[in-house]
Design an enzyme around this catalytic site. Sequence first.
Site, PDB file in Angstrom:
ATOM      1  N   CYS A 161      71.152  23.021  50.682  1.00 25.77           N
ATOM      2  CA  CYS A 161      71.187  21.753  51.411  1.00 25.77           C
ATOM      3  C   CYS A 161      72.482  21.571  52.201  1.00 25.77           C
ATOM      4  O   CYS A 161      73.356  20.780  51.838  1.00 25.77           O
ATOM      5  CB  CYS A 161      70.979  20.553  50.504  1.00 25.77           C
ATOM      6  SG  CYS A 161      70.483  19.109  51.475  1.00 25.77           S
ATOM      7  N   CYS A 339      66.057  18.693  55.972  1.00 20.73           N
ATOM      8  CA  CYS A 339      67.253  18.111  55.394  1.00 20.73           C
ATOM      9  C   CYS A 339      67.325  16.646  55.805  1.00 20.73           C
ATOM     10  O   CYS A 339      67.619  16.351  56.959  1.00 20.73           O
ATOM     11  CB  CYS A 339      68.471  18.881  55.916  1.00 20.73           C
ATOM     12  SG  CYS A 339      69.953  18.531  55.016  1.00 20.73           S
TER      13      CYS A 339
HETATM   14  P1  FAD Z   1      66.744  25.528  41.368  1.00 16.62           P
HETATM   15  O1  FAD Z   1      65.876  24.337  41.476  1.00 16.62           O
HETATM   16  O2  FAD Z   1      68.217  25.310  41.404  1.00 16.62           O
HETATM   17  O3  FAD Z   1      66.321  26.279  40.024  1.00 16.62           O
HETATM   18  C1  FAD Z   1      66.918  27.446  39.540  1.00 16.62           C
HETATM   19  C2  FAD Z   1      66.689  27.486  38.040  1.00 16.62           C
HETATM   20  O4  FAD Z   1      67.015  28.778  37.523  1.00 16.62           O
HETATM   21  C3  FAD Z   1      67.549  26.482  37.287  1.00 16.62           C
HETATM   22  O5  FAD Z   1      66.729  25.655  36.498  1.00 16.62           O
HETATM   23  C4  FAD Z   1      68.475  27.341  36.437  1.00 16.62           C
HETATM   24  O6  FAD Z   1      68.772  26.770  35.184  1.00 16.62           O
HETATM   25  C5  FAD Z   1      67.653  28.600  36.278  1.00 16.62           C
HETATM   26  N1  FAD Z   1      68.454  29.797  35.995  1.00 16.62           N
HETATM   27  C6  FAD Z   1      69.602  30.208  36.572  1.00 16.62           C
HETATM   28  N2  FAD Z   1      70.021  31.368  36.049  1.00 16.62           N
HETATM   29  C7  FAD Z   1      69.102  31.717  35.110  1.00 16.62           C
HETATM   30  C8  FAD Z   1      68.955  32.829  34.232  1.00 16.62           C
HETATM   31  N3  FAD Z   1      69.848  33.824  34.200  1.00 16.62           N
HETATM   32  N4  FAD Z   1      67.863  32.867  33.428  1.00 16.62           N
HETATM   33  C9  FAD Z   1      66.925  31.873  33.470  1.00 16.62           C
HETATM   34  N5  FAD Z   1      67.017  30.806  34.274  1.00 16.62           N
HETATM   35  C10 FAD Z   1      68.105  30.723  35.075  1.00 16.62           C
HETATM   36  N6  FAD Z   1      66.816  19.914  49.083  1.00 16.62           N
HETATM   37  C11 FAD Z   1      66.009  19.195  49.923  1.00 16.62           C
HETATM   38  O7  FAD Z   1      64.923  19.647  50.254  1.00 16.62           O
HETATM   39  N7  FAD Z   1      66.376  17.986  50.413  1.00 16.62           N
HETATM   40  C12 FAD Z   1      67.554  17.422  50.060  1.00 16.62           C
HETATM   41  O8  FAD Z   1      67.854  16.311  50.500  1.00 16.62           O
HETATM   42  C13 FAD Z   1      68.427  18.133  49.171  1.00 16.62           C
HETATM   43  N8  FAD Z   1      69.623  17.614  48.812  1.00 16.62           N
HETATM   44  C14 FAD Z   1      70.388  18.259  47.888  1.00 16.62           C
HETATM   45  C15 FAD Z   1      71.570  17.665  47.481  1.00 16.62           C
HETATM   46  C16 FAD Z   1      72.358  18.250  46.505  1.00 16.62           C
HETATM   47  C17 FAD Z   1      73.634  17.582  46.084  1.00 16.62           C
HETATM   48  C18 FAD Z   1      71.940  19.478  45.909  1.00 16.62           C
HETATM   49  C19 FAD Z   1      72.750  20.111  44.820  1.00 16.62           C
HETATM   50  C20 FAD Z   1      70.775  20.090  46.353  1.00 16.62           C
HETATM   51  C21 FAD Z   1      69.992  19.506  47.335  1.00 16.62           C
HETATM   52  N9  FAD Z   1      68.813  20.085  47.803  1.00 16.62           N
HETATM   53  C22 FAD Z   1      67.999  19.399  48.687  1.00 16.62           C
HETATM   54  C23 FAD Z   1      68.513  21.502  47.481  1.00 16.62           C
HETATM   55  C24 FAD Z   1      67.453  21.709  46.408  1.00 16.62           C
HETATM   56  O9  FAD Z   1      67.772  21.009  45.234  1.00 16.62           O
HETATM   57  C25 FAD Z   1      67.334  23.196  46.116  1.00 16.62           C
HETATM   58  O10 FAD Z   1      67.236  23.917  47.327  1.00 16.62           O
HETATM   59  C26 FAD Z   1      66.126  23.525  45.261  1.00 16.62           C
HETATM   60  O11 FAD Z   1      66.228  22.881  44.019  1.00 16.62           O
HETATM   61  C27 FAD Z   1      65.967  25.030  45.108  1.00 16.62           C
HETATM   62  O12 FAD Z   1      64.988  25.349  44.157  1.00 16.62           O
HETATM   63  P2  FAD Z   1      65.081  26.723  43.369  1.00 16.62           P
HETATM   64  O13 FAD Z   1      63.891  26.773  42.471  1.00 16.62           O
HETATM   65  O14 FAD Z   1      65.313  27.849  44.297  1.00 16.62           O
HETATM   66  O15 FAD Z   1      66.417  26.584  42.502  1.00 16.62           O
END
Ligand code: FAD
Length: 410
Positions: A161, A339
């Site tokens: 983000c 975003c």
């Molecule tokens: P995540 O949701 O981060 O999940 C990854 C998971 O893997 C976690 O649960 C973690 O515990 C797990 N993990 C890590 N390592 C291991 C391991 N070795 N073994 C097992 N599990 C593990 N997105 C938007 O669309 N709009 C927004 O307005 C927005 N604003 C944001 C604001 C902030 C402050 C933040 C921090 C993020 C924002 N995002 C936004 C981004 C969004 O939250 C992420 O892009 C999204 O959650 C990505 O999903 P993901 O499944 O790739 O990763």
Amino acid sequence: KEHFKMLVLGGGSGGIAMSARMKRRFGADNVAVVEPAENHYYQPIWTLVGAGAKTLASSGRPTASVVPSGVKWVKSRVQEINPDSNTVVTDDGKEISYEYLIVALGIQLHYEKIKGLPEAFDHPNIGSNYSIQTVEKTWIALQNFKEGNAVFTFPNTPVKCAGAPQKIMYLADSYLRKTGKRENAKIIYNTSLPVLFGVKKYADVLWEIVRSRDIQVNHRQNLIEVRADQREAVFENLDNPGETNVVQYELLHVTPPMGPIQVIKSSSLADEAGWLNVDKESLQHKNYPNVFGIGDCTNLPTAKTAAAVAAQTAILDRTISKVLKNQKPDRKYDGYTSCPLVTSYSTVVLAEFDYTGQPLETFPVNQGKESRIMYHMKADLMPHIYWQGLLKGYWGGPGPYRKLLHLGMK
Ligand code: FAD
Ligand code: UQ1
């Protein structure tokens, strides 16, 4: 040794959404998700938590409640991925084998790469919306602010983000105006990037906002050290390595450096930079056809957001259905990402774009303007779409609605 037809690594946005979709495809008994965290967080709302407009508690739910019923939750951390033997090993020594693997491990935060962090977070005038431990500190620091510099940073790495580092700055500006402290504040945005935002249409709006609100933007400034006792932030000039600038702060919001997840980086699933190496249209791994990737952990060349994850879930579900039938993946991911740029406590500029970096807007209005309706979309509607739609495997992004809404329009 346990075996699953479909194994999902990571129970974040992408991992839970794909678990729900894979349960429908394979049956709950054949699906497992590996996730160590007790709670699942809706990270996008942290922008508003840091600004005091939402509570941290409202952003989290027990992981047990978001893992689809019947799907096996392996409450461990993945320590090793061995795609040549179709197995993974967890930190508590379990070996799990799979027929198909979805990698959804997110992105790694690296506060420790900044000298003085994370210890400096013990001081009451520094916060960071990017982690559970520090997001409420942003709000405390904002309330404590009396006068001086309010400094906001953007690191020299890819981030999730990319708008979030400046959203909190606009909210802080609004808060300080509301509370009569803005005249005694200098707001500074020190960014490693040479631009304010990657897509010109939205960068133009943001520049107008920055100018009208008297915010100072400094490019190519990378935070390398926080001296919390002296309230000094040290930046290096990326265009002139070795040159540092020390900025005195009264409030500091840190966006940490980020990078690929170690367990991917040290496996044969990674590209040279350490990201999961997937095809940018099908999301299938480039070398292991039974491995797939989604979200922040991948090398998909688009902005890392939950909105992008939503669009990717629909594509990946389709890709997997084709692979199961020994057919070629057909639907192609266009890089859709979004975003919601929060510009005050009541306005949002809803940026949406694709791989080409061109706007790809859902609503048949010009989204390059601050909008109150879009603020409600972000603050009140989007959490429901996330918990009830995305995580349950029903919301695959706004693509179909965009086409409907633009029917009959050019
Ligand atoms: P995540 O949701 O981060 O999940 C990854 C998971 O893997 C976690 O649960 C973690 O515990 C797990 N993990 C890590 N390592 C291991 C391991 N070795 N073994 C097992 N599990 C593990 N997105 C938007 O669309 N709009 C927004 O307005 C927005 N604003 C944001 C604001 C902030 C402050 C933040 C921090 C993020 C924002 N995002 C936004 C981004 C969004 O939250 C992420 O892009 C999204 O959650 C990505 O999903 P993901 O499944 O790739 O990763
Ligand atoms: C979206 O789909 C999504 O994922 C659930 C987000 O994450 C929080 C978003 O911020 C946005 C903007 C979208 C896109 C949805 C619409 C209605 C434009």
